[in-house]
Design an enzyme around this catalytic site. Structure first.
Site, short mmCIF file in Angstrom:
data_model
loop_
_atom_site.label_atom_id
_atom_site.label_comp_id
_atom_site.label_asym_id
_atom_site.label_seq_id
_atom_site.Cartn_x
_atom_site.Cartn_y
_atom_site.Cartn_z
CE LYS A 145 23.09 -68.91 48.46
NZ LYS A 145 23.70 -68.57 47.16
CE LYS A 181 29.47 -62.90 47.83
NZ LYS A 181 28.45 -63.35 46.89
CE LYS A 234 30.62 -68.83 43.26
NZ LYS A 234 29.21 -69.11 43.24
#
Ligand code: AQP
Length: 333
Positions: free
Chosen positions: A200, A197, A115
């Site tokens: 969302k 992966k 992230k």
């Protein structure tokens, strides 16, 4: 909570529209604990702000995530469903646990590395200490099991380390939790890049199937899914795209991989992709219908939020007060 009753806890961030990855990897498994465990399932809005959110979107998604929990089969009478920021004990315990978590441990978290690479302009301290808040979420309820997708396993393991360290200094404070992963569906991959992966927050909406996508959109997305130049539906190394579609199909139909291989023997990828799309869309249709009913009744959702927050606070405060006492904080009667 009955004495000796085991506890299940988990959460989902309202950081985007929920995906079939969130559903198959996590939410679908939450209800398997409802009968025998005391279950706490939380909409983790405090985690979501580690990445910039548009306030109106965060607010709407918080209602939507709670409604999706219920639409996916979680009965608010059997499960404590609530919103993290409405139970302040989460933030309070997180601060205390920060003082028992090492900088080096947090630096090794792969989600922090991923992230911070993705949001290089906003590598805030919350992104770094996210796993400590997650440890507080779990430990507040003396949790035994944490149903999660595989990407969250490392965070649950850190939570176990923090709890073990704390218990060594202050015995019998926390229950040590176990991560529980679905046998199939613990890591659903992106349709555009099946080595990654499904998330969302992926900017490429074609890479992701959202729980609320309509049937045509779902079928179109599966038709465009990246596969390989082979034409045989077979689960094998190097066939990441097909392996992912087989996993999704298996989750929705309950069929084993060898059964799926036989079903599509001699048929092309086109037929297979259509079947995956249809199985997924048909399974999601009742969830979507129930979701729409729930979203039409905001007052009911707010009532459920209040009820859930009151129940969760009751248990969370007990643990918080125990920790405060053990640490030597003065508690007024
Ligand atoms: N692709 C996935 N396959 C299986 N399980 C998954 N989960 C997430 N993606 C997949 C599981 O869903 C639960 C809730 O996840 P989260 O909201 O806490 O955040 P996340 O793990 O970071 O999920 P996303 O979708 O990738 O969110 P963003 O894009 O906001 O970071 C967890 O149990 C997770 O394992």
């Amino acid at each position: 909570m009955l004495q000796d009753q085991k506890v299940s806890f988990s959460g989902v961030q309202p950081s985007g529209n929920l995906t079939i990855g969130n559903y198959l990897g996590a939410i679908r498994n939450f209800s398997t604990f409802s009968e025998q465990y005391k279950c706490f399932y939380c909409v983790v809005d405090s985690h979501a702000i580690t990445v910039r959110q548009v306030p109106a979107d965060l607010r709407r998604r918080t209602y939507e995530t709670l409604a999706l929990y219920m639409a996916c089969g979680l009965d608010p009478e059997k499960n404590t469903l609530y919103v993290q920021s409405q139970v302040s004990a989460h933030a309070e315990l997180a601060w205390m646990l920060n003082c028992f978590t090492m900088f080096g441990e947090l630096s090794r978290m792969t989600q922090f590395k991923d992230k911070s690479a993705k949001h290089a302009d906003n590598i805030n301290a919350g992104l770094f200490t996210y796993p400590v808040l997650m440890a507080a979420d779990i430990l507040l309820y003396q949790t035994d099991v944490v149903p999660v997708g595989i990407d969250q396993k490392q965070h649950v393991e850190l939570c176990r380390d923090i709890a073990t360290r704390f218990n060594a200094l202050y015995p019998d404070t926390f229950t040590i939790p176990e991560p529980i992963m679905a046998s199939s569906g613990k890591k659903i991959m992106s349709l555009a890049d099946p080595t990654k992966k499904m998330s969302k927050s992926d900017e490429n909406t074609n890479a992701v199937v959202y729980i609320l996508d309509d049937k045509d959109t779902i079928i179109r997305k599966f038709k465009r899914a990246v596969t390989d130049s082979d034409t045989v539906v077979r689960y094998a190394e190097g066939k990441d795209g097909i392996n992912n579609l087989m996993t999704i199909y298996s989750c929705y139909t309950g069929k084993e991989f060898d059964e799926i291989e036989r079903e599509f023997d001699g048929r092309g990828y086109g037929d297979f992709k259509l079947a995956v799309g249809e199985a997924c869309a048909d399974a999601l249709a009742p969830v979507q219908a129930r979701f729409r009913e729930l979203m039409a009744d905001k007052a009911y959702l707010e009532e459920m939020m209040k009820k859930g927050a009151a129940e969760a606070s009751y248990y969370a405060r007990k643990t918080l007060s125990k920790v405060q006492r053990k640490l030597g904080f003065v508690q007024l009667k």
